[in-house]
Design an enzyme around this catalytic site. Structure first.
Site: not given
Ligand SMILES: *[C@@H]1O[C@H](CO)[C@@H](O)[C@H](O)[C@H]1NC(C)=O
Ligand SMILES: *[C@@H]1O[C@H](CO)[C@@H](O)[C@H](O)[C@H]1NC(C)=O
Ligand SMILES: *[C@@H]1O[C@H](CO)[C@@H](O)[C@H](O)[C@H]1NC(C)=O
Ligand SMILES: *[C@@H]1O[C@H](CO)[C@@H](O)[C@H](O)[C@H]1NC(C)=O
Ligand SMILES: [Zn+2]
Length: 471
Positions: A290, A302, A336-337, A364, A434
């Site tokens: 992503h 990520d 995606e998140e 991922d 994140h």
């Protein structure tokens, strides 16, 4: 059992190829596995070529260098942000320039949330600035903030037991980190559970096994039956400190200020490029990662890494002048998140062609030192994948693990399409996940080369085999 097996598999082979289960020269009956083993072993030279190009040859470090330029040019790529738009335009141009085929964008509507200005200050027992990040989708506090006493709990159970004390407070969840999958429930449901007992706001200990005062954000969701309350993550250190204070009976007061805003849905795109199949162009092996990220750090890990080894897989195959029988399709998902939003719309649009999907792949979970492939599919399919992974013997990455999948490919896997995800040394992944720590500094070129080699060999061989991987 055996009979059924033969009937099922004789259907897979076109008549023109003759009966694949005919006796061999020694009079032994050849099984599906024998045939597959032989066919796949025939790819050992091409697998070596891919590995050599990716790991030792001209393409060495290419996915890392490309990713470096990309994240340093664009930065983090939050759903609905200008950065994400720029990232998609950047990739569209880069994929065309690379000479890939059918490069195009497929429109998607995505959420647009922004954190705005935010802070958390502990004002009792002493002034302390709390490292925090609002959780995705959170509402704002009033401009003057919410100042309230803290109730620390270590679990949802404890929250429910202390429901009488929770009214009007700020709940601090100091849950134990078990693993990401289990512990992340405190992020996704923390605000709703706190609102049910009348809390004014909720703060979660970041979902991370290791911390240097780093908050780790992520998506959370509200339900329509309880009031929406502001919610954020705080560092492991601050959550544990408040838990210690509270266990001594110390009164804690926090002022939380959040300027988060949810805007109307934004226009975005899944970014697609292909190497069109030579014999069965309508059949597809999907390779993906992503493009969006959270709005902190650089989104290098990520999922910059996953997106760029997926691109690299197609580049390697193209550079070697290879064209598999089936189409290799790169998809760089958007949003995606926010819960696999781009992937869901892609699935809704393309599921009419589900019978043409061979295997869906997503990376991922990091592009650190690869350890193998995680696979989800029938036992027969798994046997095929195990043979394919033997081709990676030159770099000793031959493991096939259980439970392949990923947010963006699970829509297909749930419908029975075989799915594969990259497995790597995930130790460090959730240290940076994140958070502001997700930068290019955590990526390693040598590890990305190996990831790209695994990704390219697996996707190429599956796309080129005479038969689709059995479901
Ligand atoms: C690839 O990266 C490694 C590790 O940083 C370095 O030693 C090597 O020289 C690089 N190779 C190329 C071709 O840049
Ligand atoms: C604590 O912070 C508040 C708000 O910023 C400030 O008004 C107050 O003076 C501070 N107290 C001390 C003891 O520093
Ligand atoms: C379905 O597959 C056919 C044949 O490859 C193609 O022409 C068509 O565009 C596909 N439809 C979608 C929605 O992907
Ligand atoms: C190959 O990988 C395995 C773990 O998957 C490891 O135990 C073994 O030492 C490795 N062998 C070589 C030659 O690197
Ligand atoms: Zn991700």
């Amino acid at each position: 059992m055996k009979l059924l097996f033969l009937i099922v598999f004789s259907c897979l082979f076109p008549q023109s190829q003759g009966n694949p289960f005919s006796n061999d020269n020694d009079g032994h009956q050849r099984t599906f596995e024998d045939i597959i083993e032989k066919e796949i072993a025939g790819y050992s030279e091409v697998a070596k070529k891919i590995i050599n190009l990716a790991v030792y040859g001209k393409a060495q470090n290419r996915s890392y260098e490309r990713l470096t330029l990309f994240v340093d040019t664009i930065g983090p790529r939050l759903s609905g942000s200008r950065n994400l738009e720029l990232a998609i335009q950047y990739m569209y141009k880069a994929l065309r320039k690379d000479g890939l085929e059918n490069v195009h964008l497929e429109p998607v509507k995505i959420p647009h949330w922004e954190r705005g200005k935010e802070s958390a200050l502990m004002v009792e027992p002493y002034n302390h600035s709390i490292a925090m990040l609002g959780l995705g989708g959170s509402i704002a506090t009033p401009p003057e903030g919410i100042t309230a006493e803290v109730l620390v709990v270590s679990s949802f159970d404890e929250l429910h037991k202390k429901a009488q004390e929770a009214h009007g407070k700020i709940i601090v969840y100091n849950q134990r980190y078990i693993n990401y999958g289990e512990t992340v429930l405190y992020r996704s449901r923390g605000a709703v559970e706190a609102a049910k007992v009348g809390a004014k706001a909720s703060l979660i200990k970041s979902i991370a096994p290791f911390s240097i005062n780093s908050p780790h954000t992520g998506i959370q969701s509200y339900t329509s039956d309880v009031p929406k309350i502001p919610t954020a993550c705080i560092s492991v250190e601050d959550a544990e400190m408040m838990a210690r204070m509270s266990s001594r009976g110390t009164k804690i007061i926090v002022t939380l200020k959040m300027g988060a805003k949810t805007y109307p849905q934004a226009d975005s795109f899944n970014t697609v490029a292909e190497i069109v199949g030579s014999k069965y162009p309508e059949q597809v092996v999907l390779v993906s990662g992503h493009l969006d990220s959270w709005d902190v750090g650089q989104g290098a890990m990520d999922d910059g890494g996953g997106a760029f080894i997926s691109w690299e897989a197609l580049s390697l195959i193209k550079d070697l002048g290879l064209r598999p029988k089936r189409t290799l399709r790169l998809v760089l998902w958007t949003a995606e998140e926010q819960g696999g939003v781009g992937a869901e719309q892609y699935y809704q649009l393309h599921k009419v062609n589900i019978s043409n999907f061979d295997v869906v792949m997503e990376s991922d979970e990091g592009t650190f030192m690869p350890t193998g492939l995680a696979f989800k599919g029938s036992d027969k399919a798994r046997n095929v994948i195990k043979e394919v992974m033997k081709l990676l013997k030159p770099i000793n990455i031959t493991n096939v693990f259980e439970n392949g999948g990923g947010t963006d490919i699970n829509y297909w896997i749930q419908d029975g399409i075989p799915g594969a995800s990259l497995r790597d040394d995930i130790t460090k992944y959730f240290w940076f996940h994140h958070s502001q720590g997700d930068t290019m500094t955590v990526q390693d070129p040598t590890e990305m080369n190996l990831c790209a080699a695994v990704w390219a060999v697996v996707s190429y061989v599956i796309a080129d085999m005479e038969e689709k991987v059995p479901v």
